[in-house]
Design an enzyme around this catalytic site. Structure first.
Site, PDB file in Angstrom:
ATOM      1  N   ASP A  22       0.881  -1.160   0.000  1.00 25.75           N
ATOM      2  CA  ASP A  22       0.000   0.000   0.000  1.00 25.75           C
ATOM      3  C   ASP A  22       0.931   1.225   0.000  1.00 25.75           C
ATOM      4  O   ASP A  22       2.112   1.114   0.343  1.00 25.75           O
ATOM      5  CB  ASP A  22      -0.861  -0.035   1.271  1.00 25.75           C
ATOM      6  CG  ASP A  22      -1.690   1.218   1.407  1.00 25.75           C
ATOM      7  OD1 ASP A  22      -2.335   1.615   0.426  1.00 25.75           O
ATOM      8  OD2 ASP A  22      -1.666   1.834   2.493  1.00 25.75           O
ATOM      9  N   LEU A  23       0.400   2.363  -0.402  1.00 21.18           N
ATOM     10  CA  LEU A  23       1.243   3.565  -0.499  1.00 21.18           C
ATOM     11  C   LEU A  23       1.051   4.500   0.708  1.00 21.18           C
ATOM     12  O   LEU A  23       1.955   4.670   1.536  1.00 21.18           O
ATOM     13  CB  LEU A  23       0.902   4.307  -1.798  1.00 21.18           C
ATOM     14  CG  LEU A  23       1.577   5.651  -2.034  1.00 21.18           C
ATOM     15  CD1 LEU A  23       3.081   5.501  -2.217  1.00 21.18           C
ATOM     16  CD2 LEU A  23       0.976   6.344  -3.268  1.00 21.18           C
ATOM     17  N   ASP A  24      -0.165   5.080   0.771  1.00 23.25           N
ATOM     18  CA  ASP A  24      -0.441   6.089   1.805  1.00 23.25           C
ATOM     19  C   ASP A  24      -0.377   5.483   3.204  1.00 23.25           C
ATOM     20  O   ASP A  24      -1.139   4.577   3.523  1.00 23.25           O
ATOM     21  CB  ASP A  24      -1.847   6.679   1.592  1.00 23.25           C
ATOM     22  CG  ASP A  24      -1.990   7.397   0.254  1.00 23.25           C
ATOM     23  OD1 ASP A  24      -1.067   8.133  -0.116  1.00 23.25           O
ATOM     24  OD2 ASP A  24      -3.027   7.232  -0.405  1.00 23.25           O
ATOM     25  N   THR A  30       1.380  10.215   3.734  1.00 23.01           N
ATOM     26  CA  THR A  30       0.306  11.005   3.121  1.00 23.01           C
ATOM     27  C   THR A  30      -1.026  10.834   3.845  1.00 23.01           C
ATOM     28  O   THR A  30      -1.953  11.603   3.594  1.00 23.01           O
ATOM     29  CB  THR A  30       0.127  10.605   1.648  1.00 23.01           C
ATOM     30  OG1 THR A  30       0.278   9.193   1.579  1.00 23.01           O
ATOM     31  CG2 THR A  30       1.150  11.277   0.767  1.00 23.01           C
ATOM     32  N   LYS A  58      -9.116   5.189   5.902  1.00 23.38           N
ATOM     33  CA  LYS A  58      -7.837   4.725   5.359  1.00 23.38           C
ATOM     34  C   LYS A  58      -8.057   3.554   4.403  1.00 23.38           C
ATOM     35  O   LYS A  58      -8.770   2.605   4.725  1.00 23.38           O
ATOM     36  CB  LYS A  58      -6.893   4.309   6.491  1.00 23.38           C
ATOM     37  CG  LYS A  58      -6.378   5.513   7.277  1.00 23.38           C
ATOM     38  CD  LYS A  58      -5.338   5.108   8.299  1.00 23.38           C
ATOM     39  CE  LYS A  58      -4.833   6.310   9.062  1.00 23.38           C
ATOM     40  NZ  LYS A  58      -3.921   5.918  10.153  1.00 23.38           N
ATOM     41  N   ARG A  62     -11.779   7.554  -2.790  1.00 22.67           N
ATOM     42  CA  ARG A  62     -12.183   8.955  -2.572  1.00 22.67           C
ATOM     43  C   ARG A  62     -13.706   9.075  -2.433  1.00 22.67           C
ATOM     44  O   ARG A  62     -14.211   9.667  -1.480  1.00 22.67           O
ATOM     45  CB  ARG A  62     -11.684   9.799  -3.746  1.00 22.67           C
ATOM     46  CG  ARG A  62     -11.660  11.283  -3.446  1.00 22.67           C
ATOM     47  CD  ARG A  62     -11.163  12.051  -4.654  1.00 22.67           C
ATOM     48  NE  ARG A  62      -9.871  11.547  -5.149  1.00 22.67           N
ATOM     49  CZ  ARG A  62      -9.357  11.847  -6.332  1.00 22.67           C
ATOM     50  NH1 ARG A  62      -9.991  12.670  -7.145  1.00 22.67           N
ATOM     51  NH2 ARG A  62      -8.196  11.340  -6.720  1.00 22.67           N
ATOM     52  N   SER A 127      -2.418   0.357  -4.397  1.00 24.22           N
ATOM     53  CA  SER A 127      -2.965   1.529  -3.700  1.00 24.22           C
ATOM     54  C   SER A 127      -4.325   1.907  -4.253  1.00 24.22           C
ATOM     55  O   SER A 127      -4.576   1.775  -5.448  1.00 24.22           O
ATOM     56  CB  SER A 127      -2.002   2.703  -3.883  1.00 24.22           C
ATOM     57  OG  SER A 127      -2.613   3.908  -3.462  1.00 24.22           O
ATOM     58  N   ALA A 128      -5.180   2.411  -3.372  1.00 22.73           N
ATOM     59  CA  ALA A 128      -6.507   2.895  -3.797  1.00 22.73           C
ATOM     60  C   ALA A 128      -6.415   4.279  -4.424  1.00 22.73           C
ATOM     61  O   ALA A 128      -7.369   4.772  -5.014  1.00 22.73           O
ATOM     62  CB  ALA A 128      -7.436   2.946  -2.588  1.00 22.73           C
ATOM     63  N   LYS A 158     -10.912  -1.254  -1.610  1.00 23.00           N
ATOM     64  CA  LYS A 158     -10.615  -2.099  -0.449  1.00 23.00           C
ATOM     65  C   LYS A 158     -11.773  -1.889   0.535  1.00 23.00           C
ATOM     66  O   LYS A 158     -12.244  -0.772   0.645  1.00 23.00           O
ATOM     67  CB  LYS A 158      -9.295  -1.667   0.212  1.00 23.00           C
ATOM     68  CG  LYS A 158      -8.077  -1.804  -0.686  1.00 23.00           C
ATOM     69  CD  LYS A 158      -6.841  -1.168  -0.032  1.00 23.00           C
ATOM     70  CE  LYS A 158      -5.664  -1.107  -0.999  1.00 23.00           C
ATOM     71  NZ  LYS A 158      -4.500  -0.389  -0.480  1.00 23.00           N
ATOM     72  N   GLU A 182       0.232  -3.130   4.803  1.00 22.16           N
ATOM     73  CA  GLU A 182      -0.945  -2.259   4.885  1.00 22.16           C
ATOM     74  C   GLU A 182      -1.067  -1.536   6.217  1.00 22.16           C
ATOM     75  O   GLU A 182      -0.829  -2.123   7.263  1.00 22.16           O
ATOM     76  CB  GLU A 182      -2.204  -3.121   4.735  1.00 22.16           C
ATOM     77  CG  GLU A 182      -2.867  -3.065   3.397  1.00 22.16           C
ATOM     78  CD  GLU A 182      -3.460  -1.712   3.013  1.00 22.16           C
ATOM     79  OE1 GLU A 182      -3.548  -0.813   3.867  1.00 22.16           O
ATOM     80  OE2 GLU A 182      -3.828  -1.555   1.850  1.00 22.16           O
ATOM     81  N   ASP A 183      -1.499  -0.271   6.157  1.00 23.28           N
ATOM     82  CA  ASP A 183      -1.764   0.476   7.401  1.00 23.28           C
ATOM     83  C   ASP A 183      -3.260   0.590   7.685  1.00 23.28           C
ATOM     84  O   ASP A 183      -3.644   1.127   8.721  1.00 23.28           O
ATOM     85  CB  ASP A 183      -1.175   1.888   7.332  1.00 23.28           C
ATOM     86  CG  ASP A 183      -1.927   2.784   6.375  1.00 23.28           C
ATOM     87  OD1 ASP A 183      -2.265   2.313   5.266  1.00 23.28           O
ATOM     88  OD2 ASP A 183      -2.197   3.944   6.722  1.00 23.28           O
TER      89      ASP A 183
HETATM   90  C1  BG6 Z   1      -5.849   5.454  -0.093  1.00 24.59           C
HETATM   91  C2  BG6 Z   1      -5.979   6.282   1.154  1.00 24.59           C
HETATM   92  O1  BG6 Z   1      -4.529   5.059  -0.266  1.00 24.59           O
HETATM   93  O2  BG6 Z   1      -6.263   6.194  -1.234  1.00 24.59           O
HETATM   94  C3  BG6 Z   1      -7.394   6.821   1.287  1.00 24.59           C
HETATM   95  O3  BG6 Z   1      -5.668   5.497   2.277  1.00 24.59           O
HETATM   96  C4  BG6 Z   1      -7.772   7.570   0.018  1.00 24.59           C
HETATM   97  O4  BG6 Z   1      -7.452   7.667   2.412  1.00 24.59           O
HETATM   98  C5  BG6 Z   1      -7.603   6.676  -1.191  1.00 24.59           C
HETATM   99  O5  BG6 Z   1      -9.125   8.020   0.092  1.00 24.59           O
HETATM  100  C6  BG6 Z   1      -7.904   7.396  -2.503  1.00 24.59           C
HETATM  101  O6  BG6 Z   1      -6.932   8.381  -2.701  1.00 24.59           O
HETATM  102  P1  BG6 Z   1      -6.979   9.530  -3.793  1.00 24.59           P
HETATM  103  O7  BG6 Z   1      -5.587  10.094  -3.769  1.00 24.59           O
HETATM  104  O8  BG6 Z   1      -7.314   8.893  -5.096  1.00 24.59           O
HETATM  105  O9  BG6 Z   1      -8.016  10.493  -3.358  1.00 24.59           O
HETATM  106 MG    MG Z   2      -2.732   3.227   3.472  1.00 22.97          MG
END
Ligand code: BG6
Ligand code: MG
Length: 228
Positions: A22-24, A30, A58, A62, A127-128, A158, A182-183
């Site tokens: 996962d990224l964020d 972030t 998390k 979006r 990542s989402a 997710k 994953e966080d």
């Molecule tokens: C996930 C985050 O990685 O991405 C979520 O944990 C976020 O908080 C989701 O809503 C979507 O991100 P983005 O950048 O497309 O708005």
């Molecule tokens: Mg995350």
């Protein structure tokens, strides 16, 4: 490894060959920018939400994050209004991430990615986020990944396992040969639903379904993957 959470796994274990990140909140900090931008949006509409509620956002897309937030505030919006609000939140978020530098990569990340890459593991991003490209570029992490799967490539958020299953498929491995980092509660659930092992990055009390929980990638070495 710092702390371990043992969850009995009835499935026969195979050797780990691929790592899905996962990224964020795992590679970069972030998660805090998402929180700030959503909080600002909620405050603009006239309500607030807690840090505990933020945990539920998390890993979630979006649109789904916005739906949850509006429900917490007891606010109803049309689809067109929702699109405007999501765009507004994203503009604030993008303003913050475009200023990111490699200094915002979380502790231990570069060392750990380098170590597992050198040990022969394949790496994918799962990542989402639809903003993963800009974040990876600003933080100089893109070159570590053999495959990148992000919010632009999946239809289900997710805890659906789609993002990780796609990553495993692109890398050419079976789900049970993969481990997910994953966080998010939703992300750990996605890994488990996809028949993958999950290393939680955060707190044991929150990431209860993870096979192992550590506070950050700085607490892991390649040896820990062999012992999973
Ligand atoms: C996930 C985050 O990685 O991405 C979520 O944990 C976020 O908080 C989701 O809503 C979507 O991100 P983005 O950048 O497309 O708005
Ligand atoms: Mg995350």
């Amino acid at each position: 490894m710092q702390e371990e959470l043992q969850t009995p796994n009835p499935e026969p274990k195979t050797q780990i060959k691929a790592c899905l990140f996962d990224l964020d909140g795992v590679l970069v900090d972030t998660a805090v920018y998402h929180y700030q931008a959503w909080k600002r949006l909620a405050n603009t509409i006239g309500f607030d939400f807690t840090e505990a509620q933020n945990e539920q956002l998390k890993g979630v897309s979006r649109v789904e994050s916005l739906n949850k937030i509006l429900a917490w505030g007891g606010v109803e919006k049309t689809d067109a209004e929702k699109e405007e609000l999501a765009t507004l939140k994203n503009s604030w978020y993008v303003e913050m991430i475009t200023k990111m530098t490699p200094a915002e990569v979380l502790p231990g990340t570069v060392d750990f990615l380098t170590e597992i890459h050198q040990a022969g593991y394949k790496l994918a991003l799962g990542s989402a986020s639809k903003n993963s490209g800009i974040i990876l570029e600003k933080t100089n992490l893109a070159h570590f990944f053999d495959e990148i799967v992000d919010g632009n490539m999946v239809t289900k958020s997710k805890p659906d396992p789609e993002v990780f299953l796609k990553g495993a498929e692109l890398l050419g491995f079976k789900p049970n040969e993969c481990v997910v980092f994953e966080d998010a509660v939703a992300g750990v659930e996605a890994a488990k639903r996809g028949d993958m092992r999950a290393i939680g990055i955060g707190e044991k009390s929150i990431l209860t379904d993870a096979d192992v929980v550590v506070s950050g990638l700085d607490k892991l070495t390649v040896k820990d993957l062999e012992n999973l």
